[in-house]
Design an enzyme around this catalytic site. Structure first.
Site, PDB file in Angstrom:
ATOM      1  N   THR A 134      40.424  97.279  30.083  1.00 48.87           N
ATOM      2  CA  THR A 134      40.230  98.666  30.503  1.00 48.87           C
ATOM      3  C   THR A 134      39.657  99.518  29.368  1.00 48.87           C
ATOM      4  OG1 THR A 134      41.525 100.639  31.004  1.00 48.87           O
ATOM      5  CG2 THR A 134      42.703  98.898  29.937  1.00 48.87           C
ATOM      6  N   ASP A 135      39.064 100.649  29.736  1.00 49.41           N
ATOM      7  CA  ASP A 135      38.600 101.598  28.707  1.00 49.41           C
ATOM      8  C   ASP A 135      39.769 102.335  28.049  1.00 49.41           C
ATOM      9  OD1 ASP A 135      39.290 103.196  30.881  1.00 49.41           O
ATOM     10  OD2 ASP A 135      37.388 104.293  30.988  1.00 49.41           O
ATOM     11  N   GLU A 136      40.972 102.228  28.660  1.00 43.77           N
ATOM     12  CA  GLU A 136      42.109 102.991  28.114  1.00 43.77           C
ATOM     13  C   GLU A 136      42.515 102.505  26.728  1.00 43.77           C
ATOM     14  OE1 GLU A 136      45.109 104.216  30.807  1.00 43.77           O
ATOM     15  OE2 GLU A 136      43.828 103.979  32.554  1.00 43.77           O
ATOM     16  N   TYR A 169      50.995 101.237  28.738  1.00 46.19           N
ATOM     17  CA  TYR A 169      50.027 100.404  29.464  1.00 46.19           C
ATOM     18  C   TYR A 169      48.830 100.086  28.571  1.00 46.19           C
ATOM     19  CZ  TYR A 169      45.980  99.379  32.457  1.00 46.19           C
ATOM     20  OH  TYR A 169      44.835  98.824  32.988  1.00 46.19           O
ATOM     21  N   LYS A 202      47.532  96.442  27.026  1.00 45.92           N
ATOM     22  CA  LYS A 202      46.204  95.889  27.274  1.00 45.92           C
ATOM     23  C   LYS A 202      45.466  95.665  25.940  1.00 45.92           C
ATOM     24  CE  LYS A 202      44.423  95.203  30.718  1.00 45.92           C
ATOM     25  NZ  LYS A 202      44.413  93.994  31.597  1.00 45.92           N
TER      26      LYS A 202
HETATM   27  P1  NAD Z   1      46.726  95.879  40.529  1.00 42.11           P
HETATM   28  O1  NAD Z   1      47.972  96.492  39.996  1.00 42.11           O
HETATM   29  O2  NAD Z   1      46.184  96.355  41.839  1.00 42.11           O
HETATM   30  O3  NAD Z   1      46.919  94.297  40.668  1.00 42.11           O
HETATM   31  C1  NAD Z   1      47.529  93.511  39.702  1.00 42.11           C
HETATM   32  C2  NAD Z   1      47.879  92.173  40.327  1.00 42.11           C
HETATM   33  O4  NAD Z   1      48.502  91.360  39.315  1.00 42.11           O
HETATM   34  C3  NAD Z   1      48.875  92.276  41.488  1.00 42.11           C
HETATM   35  O5  NAD Z   1      48.420  91.490  42.559  1.00 42.11           O
HETATM   36  C4  NAD Z   1      50.159  91.701  40.900  1.00 42.11           C
HETATM   37  O6  NAD Z   1      50.987  91.089  41.877  1.00 42.11           O
HETATM   38  C5  NAD Z   1      49.629  90.708  39.882  1.00 42.11           C
HETATM   39  N1  NAD Z   1      50.585  90.406  38.818  1.00 42.11           N
HETATM   40  C6  NAD Z   1      51.319  91.304  38.079  1.00 42.11           C
HETATM   41  N2  NAD Z   1      52.084  90.645  37.195  1.00 42.11           N
HETATM   42  C7  NAD Z   1      51.796  89.317  37.338  1.00 42.11           C
HETATM   43  C8  NAD Z   1      52.260  88.142  36.684  1.00 42.11           C
HETATM   44  N3  NAD Z   1      53.175  88.194  35.699  1.00 42.11           N
HETATM   45  N4  NAD Z   1      51.753  86.955  37.081  1.00 42.11           N
HETATM   46  C9  NAD Z   1      50.842  86.874  38.087  1.00 42.11           C
HETATM   47  N5  NAD Z   1      50.389  87.964  38.748  1.00 42.11           N
HETATM   48  C10 NAD Z   1      50.860  89.158  38.379  1.00 42.11           C
HETATM   49  O7  NAD Z   1      45.658  96.015  39.377  1.00 42.11           O
HETATM   50  P2  NAD Z   1      44.082  96.218  39.419  1.00 42.11           P
HETATM   51  O8  NAD Z   1      43.795  97.651  39.487  1.00 42.11           O
HETATM   52  O9  NAD Z   1      43.517  95.295  40.433  1.00 42.11           O
HETATM   53  O10 NAD Z   1      43.693  95.719  37.968  1.00 42.11           O
HETATM   54  C11 NAD Z   1      43.336  94.354  37.709  1.00 42.11           C
HETATM   55  C12 NAD Z   1      42.977  94.220  36.249  1.00 42.11           C
HETATM   56  O11 NAD Z   1      41.882  95.094  35.945  1.00 42.11           O
HETATM   57  C13 NAD Z   1      44.099  94.627  35.289  1.00 42.11           C
HETATM   58  O12 NAD Z   1      44.092  93.749  34.195  1.00 42.11           O
HETATM   59  C14 NAD Z   1      43.728  96.036  34.848  1.00 42.11           C
HETATM   60  O13 NAD Z   1      44.227  96.304  33.561  1.00 42.11           O
HETATM   61  C15 NAD Z   1      42.220  95.943  34.860  1.00 42.11           C
HETATM   62  N6  NAD Z   1      41.513  97.219  35.069  1.00 42.11           N
HETATM   63  C16 NAD Z   1      41.819  98.011  36.140  1.00 42.11           C
HETATM   64  C17 NAD Z   1      41.111  99.191  36.344  1.00 42.11           C
HETATM   65  C18 NAD Z   1      41.381 100.091  37.537  1.00 42.11           C
HETATM   66  O14 NAD Z   1      40.843 101.204  37.597  1.00 42.11           O
HETATM   67  N7  NAD Z   1      42.165  99.685  38.511  1.00 42.11           N
HETATM   68  C19 NAD Z   1      40.113  99.566  35.444  1.00 42.11           C
HETATM   69  C20 NAD Z   1      39.822  98.717  34.371  1.00 42.11           C
HETATM   70  C21 NAD Z   1      40.525  97.548  34.199  1.00 42.11           C
END
Ligand code: NAD
Length: 348
Positions: free
Chosen positions: A130-132, A155, A159
């Site tokens: 993430t950009d965070e 968080y 990350k």
């Molecule tokens: P989300 O919270 O919707 O989904 C996360 C998934 O991970 C869920 O299905 C959860 O059940 C699973 N999970 C959690 N802990 C787990 C574990 N210990 N073992 C296996 N599975 C597990 O998140 P998202 O928004 O889809 O984000 C996905 C990735 O992208 C993350 O790494 C997040 O940091 C990154 N990201 C998200 C955004 C955003 O805006 N949503 C932006 C940049 C990066």
């Protein structure tokens, strides 16, 4: 035909990525997910009908389970999206963020390292971040791949820790890793605790629209499909050891987002006769502790080196997203049930 192991594949970005990869490649996908409150098989209804998809419920921090998975499926790549992702929850209960985002990523890296050591050519470990991790910006400037890390929430710190481990596994062990750091995503299947779906659902139900602080915090929004495209490009064309920032160049304040959603909901589902327009539901609430003021991504590296360009404009993407939530109220009910009542989280 390659085999990709997609962790967190039942979450928001993961489930979109699974569909995106099925539509664009002939590859086999092994979806690994713990199914926390944020993950649901309801996000994978379409993909699970495809014989190329296998679902395994497992925790990425479970070393024995990860070793079994690698041995059984012999993946050509791991795409690690499994994470705890809600900043507010990281303020209330940071432990799960350390367990999954830091220790879980470490376990996956170790499993991958030993798998590669037993003889696996052309393997890739792509870590989605993430950009965070970069912290907060003032009124000008953008995050580049060289911006030093300065995470401000548990968080973001978890990350950032994972990103450092990923980098170290390249430099120390030669594990062919790739790292992507993306800005805020929006689109279908996002759990309703996040800003855009939360505001859509509260607006349509006539519930208050909680705006943190003065509503002036800026995020750089990207449609989830454009993020998925960037992930696949990085996987196929990226250079091992490199990181790529991904962002849409769509900077908006939270207040602008909420006002636009009110306008769209009023248009698509007019309020009852005599009822106020949705913008009357806006409610300013105490700010999130440590709330980063502004994020903005310089995505010129992935554009230049890998030819990535986003296909969605923010205006069209947001309109389609509002329509999707209004048409999928059953899904919204199903994923929230027993987990979340849209209450305020993250006051510490
Ligand atoms: P989300 O919270 O919707 O989904 C996360 C998934 O991970 C869920 O299905 C959860 O059940 C699973 N999970 C959690 N802990 C787990 C574990 N210990 N073992 C296996 N599975 C597990 O998140 P998202 O928004 O889809 O984000 C996905 C990735 O992208 C993350 O790494 C997040 O940091 C990154 N990201 C998200 C955004 C955003 O805006 N949503 C932006 C940049 C990066």
């Amino acid at each position: 035909m390659a085999t990709f192991l997609i962790t967190g594949g039942a979450g928001f970005i993961g489930s979109n990525l699974v569909q995106h990869a099925l539509d664009r490649t002939a590859d086999r996908l092994v979806v690994v997910d713990k199914l926390t409150y944020a993950g649901s098989l309801a996000n994978l209804e379409g993909p699970l009908k495809d014989p190329r998809v296998t679902f395994v419920r497992a925790d990425i921090g479970d070393r024995a389970a990860m070793t079994r998975l690698f041995d059984e499926h012999r993946p050509d790549a791991v795409l690690n999206l499994a994470a705890e992702t809600h900043v507010d929850r990281s303020i209330d209960s940071p432990q799960a963020f350390i367990d999954t985002n830091v220790v879980g990523t470490f376990v996956l890296l170790e499993t991958a390292r030993q798998f590669v050591a037993r003889g696996r050519d052309a393997f890739r470990f792509l870590h989605v971040s993430t950009d965070e991790v970069y912290g907060t910006l003032g009124p000008s400037g953008q995050f580049s791949e060289e911006t030093p890390y300065a995470p401000n929430s548990p968080y973001a710190a978890s990350k950032a820790s994972a990103d450092h481990l990923v980098r170290a596994y390249f430099h120390t062990y030669g594990l062919p890793v790739l790292l992507t750091n993306c800005s805020n995503n929006y689109g279908p299947f996002q759990f309703p605790e996040k800003l855009i779906p939360l505001m859509i659902l509260n607006a349509v139900e006539g519930r208050p629209l909680p705006i943190y602080g003065d509503g002036g915090n800026v995020r750089d929004w990207l449609h989830v499909e454009d993020h998925c495209e960037g992930i696949l490009l990085a996987l196929h064309k990226g250079r091992p050891g490199e990181k790529y920032n991904i962002g849409g160049g769509n900077e908006r304040t939270n207040l602008q987002i909420v006002e636009k959603i009110c306008e769209l909901v009023d248009r698509m589902q007019p309020a009852a006769p005599g009822a106020s327009p949705r913008r009357a539901l806006k409610t300013f609430v105490p700010d999130r502790p440590g709330h980063d003021r502004r994020y903005a991504i310089d995505a010129s590296k992935i554009r230049r080196e890998l030819g990535w360009t986003p296909r969605h404009t923010f205006e069209d993407g947001l309109e389609a997203t509002v329509r999707w939530y209004l048409e999928h109220r059953d899904w919204c009910e199903q994923v929230q049930q027993g987990h979340y009542d849209r209450q305020r989280l993250g006051l510490g």
